[in-house]
Design an enzyme around this catalytic site. Structure first.
Site, mmCIF file in Angstrom:
data_model
loop_
_atom_site.group_PDB
_atom_site.id
_atom_site.type_symbol
_atom_site.label_atom_id
_atom_site.label_comp_id
_atom_site.label_asym_id
_atom_site.label_seq_id
_atom_site.Cartn_x
_atom_site.Cartn_y
_atom_site.Cartn_z
ATOM 1 N N GLU A 42 -0.743 1.404 -5.454
ATOM 2 C CA GLU A 42 -0.383 0.246 -4.639
ATOM 3 C C GLU A 42 -0.466 -0.878 -5.759
ATOM 4 O OE1 GLU A 42 -3.664 2.503 -1.761
ATOM 5 O OE2 GLU A 42 -3.667 0.176 -1.820
ATOM 6 N N HIS B 90 0.748 -1.215 0.041
ATOM 7 C CA HIS B 90 -0.030 -0.055 -0.010
ATOM 8 C C HIS B 90 0.810 1.011 -0.068
ATOM 9 C CE1 HIS B 90 -3.197 2.871 1.427
ATOM 10 N NE2 HIS B 90 -4.027 1.873 1.382
HETATM 11 O O1 TA6 Z 1 -6.126 1.570 -0.663
HETATM 12 C C1 TA6 Z 1 -7.008 2.644 -0.467
HETATM 13 C C2 TA6 Z 1 -7.741 2.314 0.784
HETATM 14 O O2 TA6 Z 1 -8.487 1.295 0.789
HETATM 15 C C3 TA6 Z 1 -8.753 3.342 0.999
HETATM 16 O O3 TA6 Z 1 -10.342 3.009 0.887
HETATM 17 C C4 TA6 Z 1 -8.257 3.965 2.328
HETATM 18 O O4 TA6 Z 1 -9.300 3.693 3.391
HETATM 19 C C5 TA6 Z 1 -7.034 3.541 2.544
HETATM 20 O O5 TA6 Z 1 -7.003 2.185 1.877
HETATM 21 C C6 TA6 Z 1 -6.297 3.646 3.916
HETATM 22 O O6 TA6 Z 1 -6.909 2.741 4.677
HETATM 23 P P1 TA6 Z 1 -6.188 2.689 6.196
HETATM 24 O O7 TA6 Z 1 -6.990 1.264 6.786
HETATM 25 O O8 TA6 Z 1 -4.856 2.448 6.014
HETATM 26 O O9 TA6 Z 1 -6.623 3.872 6.930
#
Ligand code: TA6
Length: 297
Positions: free
Chosen positions: A270, A166
């Site tokens: 990501e 991520h």
């Molecule tokens: O990868 C994008 C995502 O799924 C968004 O929806 C946002 O929630 C981000 O991940 C961050 O998620 P987190 O659980 O790290 O706050």
């Protein structure tokens, strides 16, 4: 613990294990060119990658927590075995667990390599009742950071998983930033009930919260800035899907570990396996690769 890790895995001027934020063990990787990376055992989380010229390639929130059970905000969180919401905690548990450092070395051409490992435990089996062995190999060179995840099934039952790096890239200004290489690719828009669309733009730009899962995306992508040119390039293999995310103003304010205006300085691009989770039979394994490169580093 840090002293023991240093004596077992430290490599003079290349790999050093120190106390990082929150008194958490942090691996400092230093390449002969001057490039540098920092990896916490917590989540096997890369929190910094600086080029030889000192340019910081990754975003790390000033508000990030460094606490047991919490994900670090920024850098390269590891999402496993679930992406997004579901029966497990959002984005799975791997990013909240303490991994083990199991190898460190210099390659023949002077790259700095560490391997971190996470295996199932009583606490993981409580929420995800499978035996697994996961490793992430991290290789630092002058202009690149190579990430090689592998997951095996040592147990006697089948399991399926999703896996995502991520990655939070740093940008001088999201409003001048674009992601190149996704034209014609189908994506699911998380802000529109995961409705499916096809990307029409060669350069995906940002004017509002953006949260898209591109399915079977090309293995080569660029992150560009209108004034600074290419910020980073991404090359991946066996990691078909790509998520593009920026929280913009509203969501930034709702995130307790993210500054209200930090959305201006980051973009998540990501790489992973989301749409078609990997199914591992007993004895099977999966491996992927993501190579991040600095064009102007
Ligand atoms: O990868 C994008 C995502 O799924 C968004 O929806 C946002 O929630 C981000 O991940 C961050 O998620 P987190 O659980 O790290 O706050």
């Amino acid at each position: 613990m840090i002293g023991k890790l240093q004596s077992e895995y430290g490599i003079e001027s290349a790999v050093n294990i120190v106390e990082g934020n929150g008194r958490m063990p942090m691996i400092c990787m230093d390449h002969g060119s001057g490039s540098h990376a920092e990896v916490y055992l917590h989540g096997a989380h890369v929190t910094a990658w600086n080029c030889a010229n000192g340019k910081a390639m990754l975003f790390l929130s000033k508000e990030s927590k460094f606490e047991p059970g919490c994900a670090i905000r920024g850098g390269i969180p590891i999402v496993f075995p679930q992406f997004g919401d579901g029966v497990l905690p959002k984005h799975g548990f791997a990013r909240n667990m303490d991994w083990m450092l199991v190898d460190s070395s210099l390659t023949d051409d002077g790259k700095v390599l560490v391997i971190l490992q996470l295996t199932d435990s009583q606490s993981t089996r409580k929420i995800w009742n499978h035996h697994f062995n996961m490793q992430t190999e991290i290789v630092l060179s002058d202009h690149d950071l190579l990430l090689k995840p592998s997951i095996s099934n040592p147990g006697d039952d089948i399991f399926t998983f999703q896996f995502v790096f991520h990655t939070y890239f740093s940008t001088p200004d999201i409003r001048k930033t674009s992601v190149t290489g996704l034209k014609g690719i189908k994506y699911k828009d998380a802000l529109k009930g995961m409705s499916e669309f096809v990307e029409q733009e060669e350069n995906v730009r940002f004017v509002a919260e953006t949260d898209r899962v591109y399915i079977n995306a090309p293995d080569s992508l660029l992150i560009e800035h209108d004034d600074e040119g290419i910020l980073a390039s991404i090359k991946k293999s066996n990691m078909p899907d790509v998520v593009v995310w920026n929280p913009w103003i509203g969501k930034s304010k709702r995130l307790s570990d993210f500054g209200d205006d930090e959305y201006l300085q980051m973009v998540c691009v990501e790489t992973g396996v989301i749409e078609s989770p990997i199914c591992l039979c007993p004895g099977d394994s999966w491996a992927g690769e993501t190579l991040l490169s600095a064009e102007n580093g």
